[in-house]
Design an enzyme around this catalytic site. Structure first.
Site, short mmCIF file in Angstrom:
data_model
loop_
_atom_site.label_atom_id
_atom_site.label_comp_id
_atom_site.label_asym_id
_atom_site.label_seq_id
_atom_site.Cartn_x
_atom_site.Cartn_y
_atom_site.Cartn_z
N GLU A 233 0.83 -1.21 0.00
CA GLU A 233 0.00 0.00 0.00
C GLU A 233 0.87 1.26 0.00
OE1 GLU A 233 -3.21 -0.24 2.78
OE2 GLU A 233 -3.35 1.93 3.03
N GLN A 270 13.72 34.67 -10.94
CA GLN A 270 14.60 33.55 -10.59
C GLN A 270 14.08 32.78 -9.36
OE1 GLN A 270 18.62 34.21 -8.95
NE2 GLN A 270 19.38 33.24 -10.83
#
Ligand SMILES: Cc1cc2nc3c(=O)[nH]c(=O)nc-3n(C[C@H](O)[C@H](O)[C@H](O)COP(=O)(O)OP(=O)(O)OC[C@H]3O[C@@H](n4cnc5c(N)ncnc54)[C@H](O)[C@@H]3O)c2cc1C
Length: 369
Positions: A233, A270
């Site tokens: 899982e 940036q």
């Protein structure tokens, strides 16, 4: 081929209708039947039952692509059926039980659910209070289960209950309970923050009598079955989370390279492109851990530490990625018509369900020293 099949199904069958499933609170069973016909619900199971006999890596591909659908509720509806509930039957079922249930599960004719958690026992499963006692040719189940995915629409439930003497907390057994069994009912569907198209329910067992033959696996050995199946899982949840995170980054790239503010695109800042670049690097690294662990698992290697790392890392990272990607969408990221808004809500549970981050960190820590 598998990846392309899942992608095509998502583009053609899921995306056009999935908003309506989010509104309705469940995925129509016809959709699972169609996935069954495509061979997507029995990837690891024997061809005797209609499966494809592939391995953990193939499951990871399925989970990653379902994650990329941007509809976490749809993804978890399918993955609980294929990788969290039905493995209990696959690993422990008798030939009769397998013949009876597996073909319908693999074809998507009946939906599977796993009922472990209780209101007072989630991380600490040994604290569960549901019981099953043997009476002649039957087992009698009593108790309640909480947060059960596919709880309302499921047909076959793999239910954990205490079967030992009082105080023997790990004497848990697994049972197969079919929808419609007298004494078994849905107490209430649960409304959630995200995963809206996944149905989640509280279940009640009130002197629910099932045939003795519905014991799944060995009596009193269910705790170990639960622990073992949670390994798969967690790999799958990691793959799903990284599918979601990669898709979120792609959506953020589309948005930030087009959206302008202060005379330039957002991407030209940036700070934004560096953040997305780092997130992209982190997701690639986490994906590599998922794929390598899946490969090692397929070779039969012991990967408990790595599986806990996957669950802790991916459950946290997907939320961090969603936070950034929503942030860079600005106000539109907060508006329901934007995919990232839903994805951010859906991601929240991934550091909780199937093993909370803190519990996973304990599992890792135990294996570091
Ligand atoms: C949408 C959804 C779907 C689910 N589907 C299913 C399902 O299909 N079947 C099923 O059986 N269960 C299901 N669950 C249950 C899920 O696996 C549990 O919620 C999860 O295991 C956490 O258990 P809990 O909610 O009881 O939290 P608790 O165990 O009460 O823990 C609460 C918090 O405390 C912290 N914590 C707990 N233990 C420790 C520790 N030792 N050290 C440090 N911190 C700790 C963690 O932050 C944790 O999140 C689902 C849950 C959700 C929300």
């Amino acid at each position: 081929m598998l990846r392309n099949t899942v992608r095509r199904f998502i583009e053609g069958r899921v995306k056009p209708d999935a908003d309506a499933w989010e509104e309705a609170g469940f995925v129509p069973r016809l959709v699972l039947r169609e996935m069954g016909e495509l061979g997507l619900l029995g990837i690891r199971y024997s061809s005797r039952y209609g499966g494809s006999e592939l391995d953990t890596l193939a499951t990871v591909v399925l989970a990653e692509e379902l994650g990329r659908s941007t509809y976490g509720g749809f993804a978890i509806t399918v993955l609980v059926h294929t990788d969290m509930a039905s493995p209990h039957l696959w690993h422990a079922g008798t030939p009769e039980q397998l013949d009876r249930y597996m073909p319908d599960i693999v074809r998507g004719r009946r939906i599977a659910a796993i009922a472990m958690t209780e209101a007072d026992a989630g991380s600490d499963l040994a604290g569960m209070r549901s019981t099953a006692r043997r009476e002649g040719g039957q087992w009698v189940l009593n108790g309640s289960k909480m947060f059960i995915t596919n709880g309302v629409h499921g047909d076959i439930f793999f239910v954990a209950a205490k079967t030992g003497e009082p105080g023997r907390n790990r004497d848990i057994s697994m049972f197969i309970v079919e929808k419609g069994t007298p004494g078994f009912r849905v107490a209430r569907p649960l409304k959630k923050q995200g995963w809206l198209s996944s149905d989640t329910a509280e279940l009640v067992f009130d002197d629910c009598r099932i045939p003795a033959g519905n014991l799944l696996g060995e009596e009193n050995k269910g705790f170990y079955a639960l622990t073992k199946n949670l390994q798969n899982e967690r790999i799958v949840m990691g793959a799903q989370a990284m599918g979601e995170a990669s898709k979120a980054i792609e959506l953020a790239l589309d948005w930030t390279t087009q959206r302008k503010a202060f005379g330039r695109t957002l991407w030209e800042n940036q700070t934004i492109r560096h953040r997305l670049a780092m997130r992209a690097a982190e997701v690639e690294a986490a994906k590599a851990l998922v794929y390598e662990t899946a490969w090692r698992d397929a070779q039969g290697q012991q990967v408990i530490k790595e599986v806990s790392m996957i669950k802790a890392l991916c459950g946290t990272l997907v939320n961090e990625v969603m936070y950034d990607c929503l942030q860079f969408h600005g106000g539109m990221g907060y508006i329901r018509e934007t995919a990232i808004e839903r994805m951010a809500r859906d991601a929240r549970v991934q550091s909780i369900g199937g093993g909370a981050t803190e519990v996973m960190l304990e599992e890792i820590a135990k294996r570091l020293v």
